[in-house]
Design a protein around this motif. Structure first.
Motif, PDB file in Angstrom:
ATOM      1  N   GLY A  60      48.723   7.849   5.143  1.00  0.00           N
ATOM      2  CA  GLY A  60      47.428   8.150   5.755  1.00  0.00           C
ATOM      3  C   GLY A  60      46.755   9.380   5.170  1.00  0.00           C
ATOM      4  N   PHE A  61      46.934   9.616   3.874  1.00  0.00           N
ATOM      5  CA  PHE A  61      46.357  10.813   3.245  1.00  0.00           C
ATOM      6  C   PHE A  61      44.828  10.737   3.276  1.00  0.00           C
ATOM      7  CE2 PHE A  61      44.944  12.876  -0.810  1.00  0.00           C
ATOM      8  CZ  PHE A  61      45.205  14.183  -0.422  1.00  0.00           C
ATOM      9  N   PRO A  62      44.174  11.695   3.942  1.00  0.00           N
ATOM     10  CA  PRO A  62      42.720  11.606   4.066  1.00  0.00           C
ATOM     11  C   PRO A  62      41.961  12.281   2.916  1.00  0.00           C
ATOM     12  CG  PRO A  62      43.545  13.397   5.434  1.00  0.00           C
ATOM     13  CD  PRO A  62      44.735  12.830   4.694  1.00  0.00           C
ATOM     14  N   GLY A  63      42.685  13.005   2.047  1.00  0.00           N
ATOM     15  CA  GLY A  63      42.037  13.788   0.996  1.00  0.00           C
ATOM     16  C   GLY A  63      41.702  12.940  -0.228  1.00  0.00           C
ATOM     17  N   TYR A  64      41.516  13.611  -1.359  1.00  0.00           N
ATOM     18  CA  TYR A  64      41.124  12.891  -2.566  1.00  0.00           C
ATOM     19  C   TYR A  64      42.178  13.055  -3.662  1.00  0.00           C
ATOM     20  CZ  TYR A  64      39.381  17.436  -4.336  1.00  0.00           C
ATOM     21  OH  TYR A  64      39.261  18.752  -4.737  1.00  0.00           O
ATOM     22  N   VAL A  65      42.204  12.056  -4.537  1.00  0.00           N
ATOM     23  CA  VAL A  65      43.140  12.061  -5.656  1.00  0.00           C
ATOM     24  C   VAL A  65      42.363  12.428  -6.915  1.00  0.00           C
ATOM     25  CG1 VAL A  65      44.732  10.688  -7.050  1.00  0.00           C
ATOM     26  CG2 VAL A  65      44.544  10.263  -4.593  1.00  0.00           C
ATOM     27  N   MET A  66      42.784  13.520  -7.552  1.00  0.00           N
ATOM     28  CA  MET A  66      42.185  13.883  -8.849  1.00  0.00           C
ATOM     29  C   MET A  66      43.204  13.606  -9.942  1.00  0.00           C
ATOM     30  SD  MET A  66      42.528  18.027  -9.236  1.00  0.00           S
ATOM     31  CE  MET A  66      41.514  18.562  -7.898  1.00  0.00           C
ATOM     32  N   THR A  67      42.706  13.329 -11.141  1.00  0.00           N
ATOM     33  CA  THR A  67      43.631  13.108 -12.256  1.00  0.00           C
ATOM     34  C   THR A  67      44.197  14.434 -12.725  1.00  0.00           C
ATOM     35  OG1 THR A  67      41.877  13.419 -13.884  1.00  0.00           O
ATOM     36  CG2 THR A  67      42.387  11.139 -13.230  1.00  0.00           C
ATOM     37  N   ASP A  68      45.365  14.377 -13.354  1.00  0.00           N
ATOM     38  CA  ASP A  68      45.717  15.506 -14.194  1.00  0.00           C
ATOM     39  C   ASP A  68      44.700  15.507 -15.332  1.00  0.00           C
ATOM     40  OD1 ASP A  68      46.844  17.637 -15.469  1.00  0.00           O
ATOM     41  OD2 ASP A  68      48.894  16.916 -15.314  1.00  0.00           O
ATOM     42  N   TRP A  69      44.608  16.626 -16.039  1.00  0.00           N
ATOM     43  CA  TRP A  69      43.521  16.808 -16.993  1.00  0.00           C
ATOM     44  C   TRP A  69      43.551  15.745 -18.104  1.00  0.00           C
ATOM     45  CZ3 TRP A  69      42.533  19.091 -13.053  1.00  0.00           C
ATOM     46  CH2 TRP A  69      41.566  20.064 -12.912  1.00  0.00           C
ATOM     47  N   GLY A  70      42.620  14.819 -18.015  1.00  0.00           N
ATOM     48  CA  GLY A  70      42.555  13.765 -19.025  1.00  0.00           C
ATOM     49  C   GLY A  70      43.491  12.605 -18.743  1.00  0.00           C
ATOM     50  N   ALA A  71      44.020  12.489 -17.517  1.00  0.00           N
ATOM     51  CA  ALA A  71      44.954  11.392 -17.219  1.00  0.00           C
ATOM     52  C   ALA A  71      44.238  10.115 -16.774  1.00  0.00           C
ATOM     53  CB  ALA A  71      45.964  11.827 -16.156  1.00  0.00           C
ATOM     54  N   GLN A  72      42.911  10.115 -16.845  1.00  0.00           N
ATOM     55  CA  GLN A  72      42.183   8.892 -16.542  1.00  0.00           C
ATOM     56  C   GLN A  72      42.334   7.942 -17.730  1.00  0.00           C
ATOM     57  OE1 GLN A  72      41.187  11.983 -16.730  1.00  0.00           O
ATOM     58  NE2 GLN A  72      39.060  12.269 -17.291  1.00  0.00           N
ATOM     59  N   ASN A  73      42.472   6.652 -17.432  1.00  0.00           N
ATOM     60  CA  ASN A  73      42.767   5.712 -18.511  1.00  0.00           C
ATOM     61  C   ASN A  73      41.843   4.510 -18.589  1.00  0.00           C
ATOM     62  OD1 ASN A  73      45.326   6.701 -19.781  1.00  0.00           O
ATOM     63  ND2 ASN A  73      45.962   6.680 -17.646  1.00  0.00           N
ATOM     64  N   ASP A  74      41.349   4.073 -17.437  1.00  0.00           N
ATOM     65  CA  ASP A  74      40.603   2.820 -17.433  1.00  0.00           C
ATOM     66  C   ASP A  74      39.683   2.823 -16.219  1.00  0.00           C
ATOM     67  OD1 ASP A  74      41.039  -0.389 -18.396  1.00  0.00           O
ATOM     68  OD2 ASP A  74      40.254  -0.064 -16.368  1.00  0.00           O
ATOM     69  N   THR A  75      38.406   2.673 -16.457  1.00  0.00           N
ATOM     70  CA  THR A  75      37.423   2.817 -15.377  1.00  0.00           C
ATOM     71  C   THR A  75      37.742   1.922 -14.177  1.00  0.00           C
ATOM     72  OG1 THR A  75      35.763   3.290 -17.057  1.00  0.00           O
ATOM     73  CG2 THR A  75      34.952   2.728 -14.847  1.00  0.00           C
ATOM     74  N   VAL A  76      37.886   0.650 -14.445  1.00  0.00           N
ATOM     75  CA  VAL A  76      38.026  -0.294 -13.334  1.00  0.00           C
ATOM     76  C   VAL A  76      39.400  -0.164 -12.680  1.00  0.00           C
ATOM     77  CG1 VAL A  76      38.031  -2.743 -12.701  1.00  0.00           C
ATOM     78  CG2 VAL A  76      36.323  -1.854 -14.317  1.00  0.00           C
ATOM     79  N   LYS A  77      40.436  -0.167 -13.524  1.00  0.00           N
ATOM     80  CA  LYS A  77      41.789  -0.110 -12.952  1.00  0.00           C
ATOM     81  C   LYS A  77      42.002   1.181 -12.157  1.00  0.00           C
ATOM     82  CE  LYS A  77      44.148  -2.901 -16.432  1.00  0.00           C
ATOM     83  NZ  LYS A  77      44.857  -2.777 -17.700  1.00  0.00           N
ATOM     84  N   ASP A  78      41.540   2.303 -12.696  1.00  0.00           N
ATOM     85  CA  ASP A  78      41.722   3.582 -11.998  1.00  0.00           C
ATOM     86  C   ASP A  78      40.985   3.573 -10.656  1.00  0.00           C
ATOM     87  OD1 ASP A  78      42.924   4.227 -14.400  1.00  0.00           O
ATOM     88  OD2 ASP A  78      41.677   5.966 -14.854  1.00  0.00           O
ATOM     89  N   ALA A  79      39.754   3.089 -10.698  1.00  0.00           N
ATOM     90  CA  ALA A  79      38.942   3.114  -9.473  1.00  0.00           C
ATOM     91  C   ALA A  79      39.545   2.212  -8.402  1.00  0.00           C
ATOM     92  CB  ALA A  79      37.510   2.681  -9.794  1.00  0.00           C
ATOM     93  N   ILE A  80      39.964   1.045  -8.808  1.00  0.00           N
ATOM     94  CA  ILE A  80      40.505   0.091  -7.837  1.00  0.00           C
ATOM     95  C   ILE A  80      41.850   0.575  -7.287  1.00  0.00           C
ATOM     96  CG2 ILE A  80      41.359  -2.286  -7.536  1.00  0.00           C
ATOM     97  CD1 ILE A  80      38.303  -2.048  -7.777  1.00  0.00           C
TER      98      ILE A  80
END
Ligand code: BGC
Length: 744
Positions: free
Chosen positions: A273-293
């Motif tokens: 039930g984590f109400p906060g937000y998830v941020m990437t480690d610096w540059g750990a984003q990989n794929d727009t759709v997959k990450d968002a979903i």
């Protein structure tokens, strides 16, 4: 590993979603600022008042550094900082100014004097204190420096479990046990956020080695993960309530952590039930759709044009109905709610003065509570009548070592030793200018202390031979993005051996990032583990050696006798060509650290929980009972010696019928301050999840009914004294437990 439900994935159109004009809805921009409303309501109002472009602004972070490799170099960024997320001035939403990390306000690159800050001891030393109240005070101190430096997001604390002693970031974390690490880091986070700023627990999850961190696939069974690394995070989230979680670079069971729907949507946001937000480690984003979903909310550390996943790419994915507009709204809502609920919006950060004198006392008391006396054959505390001591090595004449990488804080006074370690990040090696030698001279005014830097072994041995006692300082620099050998570098083992041959009354002071081997252990009279002791570390070490402070630190991680004792004698992947994916199977599962040793009936060199004192403690009246379904343990601890001291009591639990990953687990701990001759009754609760195994089919914790041994022991290697208690069978949902229900 469930995917996001079909309903949640279904594209929805928000009023200002694709197809609608890029203008806010009818909600007045200022309504979200109404302090009489709940954070949830205000976040909803904010979302409703933002344009699509403004929403995209709040979910994208940039590197903060003004260097040529940063193609953005935003004017809003604080100098030499980790990052910044632009604000939306139209609605009065501020930038998110992000700073590393868990030991204080770090700088990217060497800090000029005006950016030097108070450096706490490393995370592993903070865990060695076994004192959550102290960790909370320490967190409050560094959080106040973050606020006074103009940051409203602190990228702390780290709680990855110590599985491999060679992990270059062990110094940033809380050791090998989920209860200890989760409790200590949770307390640090609570302290940081008491400054009305966000704290970000990291690196979620299983980023337990640095080698190949961007490509490694960490494989572990779900039940084992739930009872080890994930439990540590769960405890931090329950006890510290961090407003943000940072997902890690590595993959977990085949999927990048930052696009891992099981980790982010199911476990973190669903079960817990984590109400906060998830941020990437610096540059750990990989794929727009997959990450968002998968549940990622904010991308960070963007520095190269085009190398990002949100902004226009997310906009296009929303337009193409590959990512629901509702998902972007959820990202923004989570970020806004987090900043509002911690207080960062209503009490905006602004640079201001820092009380360095007061903060120096905080970091000193932390160091003094966490330095661990490992061995003492009657040489410590140093006798005030000692006439001559040889002090050798480790740059003890000028400072104490610190850990490298993004967590690097430049203590006031700058780097005391230049030119060591890698020329570029995560280097160089940095020494905080707090000299143990100078502090020892103050502690022992009538003693003559000679100094040898240790580079000439013969000269060092000669100095030791000419003194009543020798103190050798040895160092192991560790840093982010690298892993290290557990053998001390630079032939320091040979130096210790030579000094100990010349004078058996030799005390070794270790300044290391984690456990190291000690081939010379039998030939020295004393060993003190000072870790990286922070801004005032030299003073703290001297006061422990002199007896001005009675040591009370205990090991949060086992020290191996040899690497052959470890689940992985060498960290996997060093031989793999750069950027080539590889996997690590964590075959030890939840049998991390002391659990591994006990399951294999091996004796480490120093066990988890070990730590000596200058006084003597005794424990009696051990009793265990079930109160309102919870296991309660009570006992009396007494100080039988002649000095005041702090006693760490460790309660281990184990099912008589066996069936766990290892015979025993730490079930509870406390630290008691006892005057000479005093005794105190203590009563502790055992979190039921530490008595349970995770049933994957039922997605719940299961406490098997039956007899359990409850043991008070001096360390994980000590048989201690036990009582038996009968526990009824019990099922608990994946996301609850005693800690979750206990008030803050
Ligand atoms: C580290 C994070 C840190 C971030 C920002 C990354 O390299 O893994 O711990 O917060 O950089 O500096």
């Amino acid at each position: 590993m469930a995917a996001l439900s079909a309903a949640a994935c279904a594209p929805t159109r928000a009023p200002n979603g694709p197809g609608s004009p890029a203008s806010p809805s009818d909600v007045p921009a200022a309504s979200w600022a109404d302090r009489s409303l709940s954070a949830e309501k205000r976040a909803d109002l904010l979302v409703a008042s933002l344009t699509l472009e403004e929403k995209l602004t709040l979910v994208t972070g940039y590197f903060g550094v003004q260097k040529e490799w940063n193609e953005y170099q935003l004017a809003e960024a604080r100098p030499q900082s980790a990052g910044v997320v632009r604000g939306v001035p139209r609605v009065g939403f501020p930038p998110q100014w992000q700073t590393d990390a868990g030991s204080g306000v770090a700088t990217q690159g060497e800090a000029p004097p005006e950016l030097e800050r108070t450096l706490l001891p490393s995370g592993i030393l903070m865990a060695s204190t076994f004192d959550p109240a102290l960790a909370e005070r320490a967190g409050a101190m560094i959080g106040s420096e973050a606020r006074a430096s103009g940051f409203n997001v602190m990228l702390a604390g780290g709680v990855n479990l110590l599985r491999d002693p060679g992990n270059g970031r062990n110094f940033e974390y809380g050791g090998e046990d989920p209860l200890l690490a989760g409790t200590m880091v949770g307390a640090l986070v609570r302290g940081i956020q008491s400054n009305r700023i966000v704290s970000t627990v990291k690196h979620f999850a299983l980023n337990d080695q640095e080698t190949g961190r961007r490509v490694v696939d960490v494989q572990i069974d779900e039940a084992a993960a739930r009872a080890s690394d994930l439990l540590a995070f769960q405890l931090v989230i329950e006890q510290g309530k961090p407003a943000s979680v940072m997902c890690s670079y590595n993959r977990v069971n085949g999927t990048y952590a930052c696009q891992n729907g099981w980790l982010l949507n199911q476990v973190l946001k669903g079960d817990w039930g984590f109400p906060g937000y998830v941020m990437t480690d610096w540059g750990a984003q990989n794929d727009t759709v997959k990450d968002a979903i998968a549940g990622l909310d904010q991308e960070t550390g963007v520095r190269v044009k085009g190398e990002y996943q949100w902004l226009d790419k997310l906009q296009a994915a929303i337009r193409a109905e590959k990512v629901p507009q509702a998902r972007l709204d959820d990202m923004v809502r989570r970020i806004a709610r987090a900043l509002i609920s911690v207080g960062a919006i209503d009490d905006p950060v602004k640079p201001g003065p820092i009380d360095f004198a007061a903060h120096s006392l905080v970091t000193q008391s932390a160091a003094e509570a966490g330095i661990v006396l490992l061995k003492n054959s009657g040489v410590l505390p140093l006798s005030p009548t000692t006439k001559r001591i040889a002090v050798i090595g480790g740059h003890a004449d000028v400072g104490v070592l610190t850990g490298g990488g993004s967590a690097q804080v430049y203590a006031r006074g700058g780097n005391a030793v230049r030119g060591l370690g890698p020329a570029h990040w995560p280097g160089p090696q940095v020494y905080a200018p707090s000299s143990p030698l100078a502090a020892l001279r103050q502690e022992l005014p009538s003693c003559e202390l000679s100094w040898a830097d240790g580079t000439d072994v013969r000269a060092a041995a000669a100095a030791a031979g000419a003194a009543e006692l020798a103190i050798v300082f040895v160092t192991q620099w560790t840093a982010e993005a690298m892993d290290f050998s557990v053998t001390l570098p630079d032939a320091q083992d040979a130096l210790v051996a030579a000094v100990a041959r010349a004078n058996p009354r030799t005390v070794v002071v270790l300044e290391t990032g984690g456990p190291v081997l000690m081939p010379w252990i039998d030939s020295v009279a004393g060993v003190v583990e000072a870790w990286y002791p922070g801004s005032v570390g030299g003073t703290a070490i001297a006061r422990v050696l002199s007896g001005a402070v009675n040591p009370s630190g205990h090991l949060p991680a086992s020290f191996p006798r040899s690497v052959e004792q470890l689940p992985r004698p060498r960290i996997v992947g060093a031989e793999v060509p750069k950027d080539q994916p590889f996997s690590v199977r964590l075959s030890e599962g939840a049998a991390v650290g002391y659990r591994w040793y006990e399951a294999r009936k091996q004796a480490p060199l120093f066990a988890f929980g070990h730590g000596l004192s200058y006084t003597e403690f005794a424990q009696s009246e051990l009793a265990a009972r079930v109160v309102a379904e919870e296991l309660e343990v009570s006992f009396r601890a007494a100080n039988r010696g002649g000095r005041a001291g702090k006693h760490v009591a460790l309660v281990f639990v184990s099912p008589r019928a066996g069936g766990w990953e290892a015979p025993r687990r730490l079930g509870a701990f406390t630290k008691l301050d006892l005057a000479p001759g005093a005794s105190q009754l203590a009563s502790l609760r055992v979190d039921p999840r530490l008595l349970a195994t995770f049933d994957v089919a039922k997605q719940a914790w299961h406490v098997a009914g039956g007899d359990y041994a409850v043991t008070l022991a001096a360390s994980a290697a000590d048989a201690g004294q036990s009582v038996t208690v009968q526990l009824p069978e019990r099922w608990l949902p994946a996301g609850s437990g005693a800690a979750a229900r206990s008030p803050r």
